[in-house]
Write a protein that holds these residues in place. Structure first.
Motif, PDB file in Angstrom:
ATOM      1  N   PRO A  88       0.833  -1.210   0.000  1.00 47.33           N
ATOM      2  CA  PRO A  88       0.000   0.000   0.000  1.00 47.33           C
ATOM      3  C   PRO A  88       0.861   1.250   0.000  1.00 47.33           C
ATOM      4  O   PRO A  88       1.994   1.257   0.495  1.00 47.33           O
ATOM      5  N   ALA A  89       0.339   2.324  -0.580  1.00 47.80           N
ATOM      6  CA  ALA A  89       1.065   3.592  -0.661  1.00 47.80           C
ATOM      7  C   ALA A  89       0.907   4.363   0.650  1.00 47.80           C
ATOM      8  O   ALA A  89      -0.187   4.465   1.198  1.00 47.80           O
ATOM      9  N   ARG A  90       1.996   4.909   1.112  1.00 48.68           N
ATOM     10  CA  ARG A  90       1.979   5.698   2.343  1.00 48.68           C
ATOM     11  C   ARG A  90       1.595   7.133   2.007  1.00 48.68           C
ATOM     12  O   ARG A  90       2.093   7.716   1.041  1.00 48.68           O
ATOM     13  N   LEU A  91       0.705   7.729   2.797  1.00 47.61           N
ATOM     14  CA  LEU A  91       0.218   9.077   2.562  1.00 47.61           C
ATOM     15  C   LEU A  91       0.876  10.043   3.544  1.00 47.61           C
ATOM     16  O   LEU A  91       0.923   9.776   4.749  1.00 47.61           O
ATOM     17  N   THR A  92       1.373  11.167   3.011  1.00 52.23           N
ATOM     18  CA  THR A  92       1.981  12.205   3.828  1.00 52.23           C
ATOM     19  C   THR A  92       1.381  13.548   3.438  1.00 52.23           C
ATOM     20  O   THR A  92       0.613  13.656   2.478  1.00 52.23           O
ATOM     21  N   ALA A  93       1.740  14.601   4.166  1.00 48.84           N
ATOM     22  CA  ALA A  93       1.243  15.947   3.891  1.00 48.84           C
ATOM     23  C   ALA A  93       2.293  16.948   4.336  1.00 48.84           C
ATOM     24  O   ALA A  93       3.103  16.685   5.228  1.00 48.84           O
ATOM     25  N   GLY A  94       2.286  18.113   3.676  1.00 53.10           N
ATOM     26  CA  GLY A  94       3.207  19.183   4.061  1.00 53.10           C
ATOM     27  C   GLY A  94       4.173  19.539   2.955  1.00 53.10           C
ATOM     28  O   GLY A  94       4.097  19.034   1.828  1.00 53.10           O
ATOM     29  N   ARG A  95       5.091  20.439   3.248  1.00 56.04           N
ATOM     30  CA  ARG A  95       6.060  20.912   2.268  1.00 56.04           C
ATOM     31  C   ARG A  95       6.902  19.748   1.755  1.00 56.04           C
ATOM     32  O   ARG A  95       7.275  18.842   2.527  1.00 56.04           O
ATOM     33  N   PRO A  96       7.239  19.741   0.468  1.00 52.88           N
ATOM     34  CA  PRO A  96       7.974  18.593  -0.098  1.00 52.88           C
ATOM     35  C   PRO A  96       9.298  18.316   0.593  1.00 52.88           C
ATOM     36  O   PRO A  96       9.724  17.158   0.665  1.00 52.88           O
ATOM     37  N   ALA A  97       9.950  19.352   1.105  1.00 51.33           N
ATOM     38  CA  ALA A  97      11.249  19.139   1.743  1.00 51.33           C
ATOM     39  C   ALA A  97      11.121  18.466   3.096  1.00 51.33           C
ATOM     40  O   ALA A  97      12.081  17.847   3.570  1.00 51.33           O
ATOM     41  N   ALA A  98       9.972  18.554   3.745  1.00 53.52           N
ATOM     42  CA  ALA A  98       9.791  17.971   5.081  1.00 53.52           C
ATOM     43  C   ALA A  98       8.360  17.488   5.248  1.00 53.52           C
ATOM     44  O   ALA A  98       7.589  18.043   6.032  1.00 53.52           O
ATOM     45  N   PRO A  99       7.957  16.445   4.510  1.00 51.16           N
ATOM     46  CA  PRO A  99       6.576  15.947   4.654  1.00 51.16           C
ATOM     47  C   PRO A  99       6.365  15.284   6.014  1.00 51.16           C
ATOM     48  O   PRO A  99       7.303  14.758   6.620  1.00 51.16           O
ATOM     49  N   ARG A 100       5.112  15.311   6.476  1.00 50.21           N
ATOM     50  CA  ARG A 100       4.746  14.710   7.748  1.00 50.21           C
ATOM     51  C   ARG A 100       3.704  13.617   7.508  1.00 50.21           C
ATOM     52  O   ARG A 100       3.101  13.541   6.437  1.00 50.21           O
TER      53      ARG A 100
END
Length: 645
Positions: free
Chosen positions: A472-484
């Protein structure tokens, strides 16, 4: 996408949709979303001389073959649309369906090859059953008889008028584009006028719905006779095969694997079930690694040597009946050495074995009642560690999915990504296996929900989405340099309007998808403010990234993808900048070009069909409906960037 009526562009004439360039993905999205309507349209246009069951299968076949063969660039800045109104992909697919249905009803000519649509469809096929739509009332029967008396172009004209609600000018354009000559078009419209407009609503009844079907058996006596003949032929072939390929010294039967004609000691060692790598259940607790290499061997069938032998043999030599699939650029050859066993057991109605060879995850599945119908799936997993190695798809059934989780996972849950305020439903974990949860991987039609998996370990909570792959694909959020991790309240609100855009990344070997809300833009005519979000899908192979610039207006439930790009560094850690635009209609019925870049954009300039420029990272310029424009931006450091297309 649900938008208010003022945001919806009016339906264009067919010439404007057909003339525009349409790529395969745009046409596929339209076909999947409006599949029942397109199949109903094909069913209505097909000749009534076909039996109802044959018309059903032919209608499905024509729609499934309606996609273009090649990709082409999409318009620079497309106008917003809702449903099929203004969708060039839907207009293209509809034209192909009408053309193919008319060709299927054309008479064959002597000494001429029949057209593809005139041949019986290879797929879909149904054995042992007759499928036909539900019977309607007397009004539907009368309309069916009236349509049967019309010519093919006239039936198409009725369907386009009544089902698609096109005016006669647009109907004429579609018929012409489908190969009907001018005089025949006029005659078809005149003939179709004999069907009263009051009967058009009946075209939406179950009588003409080839997606809601009844099933009845075929001739049972004839089937029994044919079945006996087939069994006799199969028995004869089996005897001949046994005489030709008597087993020599070896480990035993290989199930659905192809015959082995050459002996290779190294390859045989890799396929020996006795040499499989089996990690102890406590190894991960003391190991500095957090990847698949420290997953223990789980499942009640890890000691079933016969099952493991068949799985390894099929991996090395898949037979012709084995369904083999792999994510893009994933090698499907046999293992170089004895692989690691991750799982062996029964899942739903299948026996499942999962291996790991350091580069790939290999999943073997066979029915409980034998090896016939075996499947072999591959996915890349090199470099997976920590949260990226948190779960694997164990099996899918009835629209649900089960996961095998990492041994360090302590809790599992399910939530709807489109509803950030909704709670999390806990999933049970039994020896690392989750209870079933609804999967969006194979869902067709309009997207209204998107269920995701939440896993908790010592490092925190992580979010995953099933994209029709083993990992499964992991989902993140936030600025590309430091996603959370996309599990916080703000991250969930960012993802909610754009959850359904994950369908664009299905089957692409995606490792992670990050959503970055890079700015908000005030809308003209006191219409509130819109949000701009960039989603970037990274693959396991390192290339093939997919970037979507998405736009969400007030009052709409879902956002809209207004620009798409592949294999570009934009919106990623190497180039954390993005610029995109969209044509938008205000409450005052005025059209504008709206463009937005990230906060480090110093100025934006529009060229082509819309002229305008402005300082800062936002641009609003008056425009005309259907205008096409290019975008250029300049960053604060002086570098020039282009708008996503």
């Amino acid at each position: 996408m649900d938008v208010q009526s003022r945001d919806v562009a009016p339906r264009p004439a067919p010439r404007s949709s057909v003339g525009r360039t349409v790529d395969v993905e745009q046409a596929e999205a339209a076909l999947v979303e409006h599949y029942p309507r397109l199949v109903r349209l094909a069913y209505l246009v097909l000749p009534p001389t076909l039996r109802r069951g044959r018309r059903v299968l032919t209608a499905h076949a024509l729609v499934q073959r309606a996609l273009p063969r090649r990709r082409a660039s999409a318009p620079v800045i497309p106008a917003q649309s809702a449903g099929r109104d203004g969708d060039p992909g839907y207009a293209y697919v509809r034209l192909q369906v009408v053309r193919a249905a008319l060709e299927a009803g054309a008479p064959t000519r002597l000494l001429a090859w029949p057209k593809r649509a005139q041949l019986p469809p290879l797929l879909p096929q149904v054995w042992g059953l007759r499928l036909f739509p539900r019977s309607g009332g007397a009004d539907e029967l009368a309309l069916d008889q009236r349509l049967a008396d019309l010519s093919g172009p006239a039936r198409a004209a009725c369907a386009l008028r009544g089902l698609e609600r096109l005016p006669d000018g647009d109907v004429r354009e579609v018929l012409t584009g489908s190969g009907v000559h001018g005089a025949d078009v006029t005659a078809a419209l005149r003939e179709a006028a004999e069907v009263p407009a009051a009967q058009y609503p009946l075209l939406g009844s179950p009588e003409f719905d080839p997606c809601a079907l009844q099933a009845r058996p075929t001739d049972l006596m004839r089937r029994r006779q044919h079945g006996r003949a087939v069994l006799a032929a199969v028995a004869a072939l089996a005897v001949c095969g046994a005489l030709v390929a008597l087993p020599g010294d070896g480990w035993g039967p290989d199930g659905a694997a192809a015959p082995a004609y050459a002996r290779n000691p190294a390859a045989e060692a890799a396929l020996d079930p006795g040499r499989l790598v089996k990690i102890s259940p406590a190894a991960w607790k003391t190991s500095p690694r957090t990847d698949f290499s420290v997953w223990p061997a789980r499942g009640p069938l890890t000691g079933d040597a016969a099952l493991l032998r068949r799985a390894l043999a099929v991996w090395a030599r898949p037979g012709g009946t084995v369904q083999v699939s792999s994510t893009p650029d994933t090698p499907s050859g046999g293992p170089a050495g004895p692989p690691q066993l991750l799982y062996a057991g029964e899942v739903d109605n299948a026996r499942v074995v999962i291996f790991y060879d350091g580069l790939r995850i290999a999943r073997y599945a066979e029915p409980k009642d034998g090896a016939a119908g075996a499947a072999l799936d591959f996915a890349r997993a090199d470099g997976a560690s920590g949260a990226d190695a948190g779960a694997l798809v164990l099996g899918r059934a009835d629209g649900n999915v089960r996961y095998l989780t990492a041994p360090w996972v302590t809790k599992a849950g399910e939530r709807d990504l489109t509803k950030p305020g909704a709670g999390v439903m806990d999933l049970t974990l039994t020896d690392g296996i989750t209870s079933p949860l609804a999967s969006p991987a194979a869902r067709a039609g309009v997207c209204t929900t998107w269920n995701v998996l939440l896993l908790t370990d010592a490092q925190g909570t992580h979010l995953y989405s099933d994209l029709a792959e083993l990992v499964p694909a992991r989902l993140t959020a936030g600025r590309p340099a430091a996603p959370r991790e996309a599990t916080g309240a703000q991250a969930l609100r960012t993802w909610a309007p754009f959850a359904c855009s994950l369908a664009d990344a299905r089957g692409q070997g995606v490792r992670t998808v990050n959503a970055w809300a890079y700015t908000r833009q005030p809308l003209p005519d006191a219409s509130g403010s819109a949000s701009w979000v960039c989603t970037r899908a990274e693959t396991w192979r390192g290339d093939g990234s997919r970037v979507l610039a998405q736009f969400h207006t007030p009052g709409g439930i879902f956002g809209a993808a207004v620009a798409k790009a592949g294999d570009v560094p934009a919106c990623g850690p190497r180039d954390p900048h993005v610029l995109a635009g969209v044509l938008w209609k205000s409450k005052g019925d005025h059209w504008y070009l709206l463009a937005a870049g990230d906060r480090q954009t110093a100025s934006i300039r529009a060229t082509g069909g819309v002229r305008g420029s402005g300082r800062g990272h936002l641009l609003t310029a008056p425009a005309k409906q259907g205008a096409q424009a290019g975008l250029e931006g300049r960053l604060e450091n002086g570098r020039t960037i282009s708008g996503l297309r």
